[in-house]
Design an enzyme around this catalytic site. Sequence first.
Site: not given
Length: 393
Positions: A183, A211, A241
């Site tokens: 990340s 992610h 996300k």
Amino acid sequence: MTNEKTGYLEEKYESLREQGETWPLNQLETASQARPIVEGQEVIMLASNNYLDLANDQRLRDATQDAIESFGVGAGSDWSIAGYTELQDELHEAIADFKGTEAGLSYQTGFAVNAGLLPQLLEGGDVFVSDALNHGSIIDGIRLSPADVEIYDHSDMGDLENTLREVHEEYNRCIVVTDGVFSMDGDVAKLDEIQSLADEYGAMTYVDDCHGEGVLGDGHGITAEFGLEDDVDFQMGSFSKACGGFGGMLAGDQHVIDYAYNTSRTWLLSAGYPPAVAAANKKALEIIDSEPERVRRLWEKRGYFAEELQSIGYDIGNSETPIVPAMIGNSKTAKELSERLFDTGIFALAIVHPMVPKGEARIRNQINVGLSQADLDEALRVYEEIGRDLDIV
């Protein structure tokens, strides 16, 4: 007042502030979107994980409103105590379909998956083999385990193999743990090589794909990117996300899921999230699955921004994804750049120690498919102007 006892914390905070290692809290005054209002001004958002611009999507809004009408607001208690709605069962089925596994489970947060499940997977006499740059939630989860841990150099497959060779005969069980997308740097784990080495040495694999969902593998994540849906033993991820919602997810064999929700304290001892959140999360998975062009547009925008930022003279480190850092080095310089970007209408956060090692401060840019070409060009123009003024480029 307890300041006589806790005054040392003020001193510690001031020390952090002087080193440029504190985090400002900025108030978001609209929905999370490509051009929100933050602290009273409209900004171009480069600091959000909302990669696919779903956080304010009307279809997610409608799903949450329908769920509220049917099931109210709160979950009532822990899912294990007060029960949960049919929406939760539907979401679990959707997770399994989305990740290509036998079963799925939602958690209250992504952090809760790692902090709650990892401590339950191994015992004394077992070992975790963990990438040096894994997320803090992985680190905390492993710390709570009675198992040992060995750290291999970041994405260094030679060091991973050496480590596996050393622990193979010494420990009963081994799990190789890695982020899918790291990340802070935006690079991608070499999951095909990791899985191959794990198979060779009889180890299990655990991948944090927070992610990666909505980004890799036509949106289905890193296991889909490498065709390893049937090989990775534990797939965890996040709805907060690219999915635009909230919560964590786990995917794997049915017995893995059964064991997880019966042993993870974070699942058993935390209140369930509202039914409306489950509805939004399910809808997000449906959208990602049915709109691969949304993921393609994200990559097009990422490619343009990364190439142009480099051409200005910024170092983007090891970025391979819509996480595109501008590597600065000094924390105070990174903070100043971030503040000046914000003053000019660009919201891009400085990432400093302890989130990254000392001397590796950066601005972490995260590309959102909702950003227009004009937004990207304006951000790049400001980056160049301020970067030259600060003698960064």
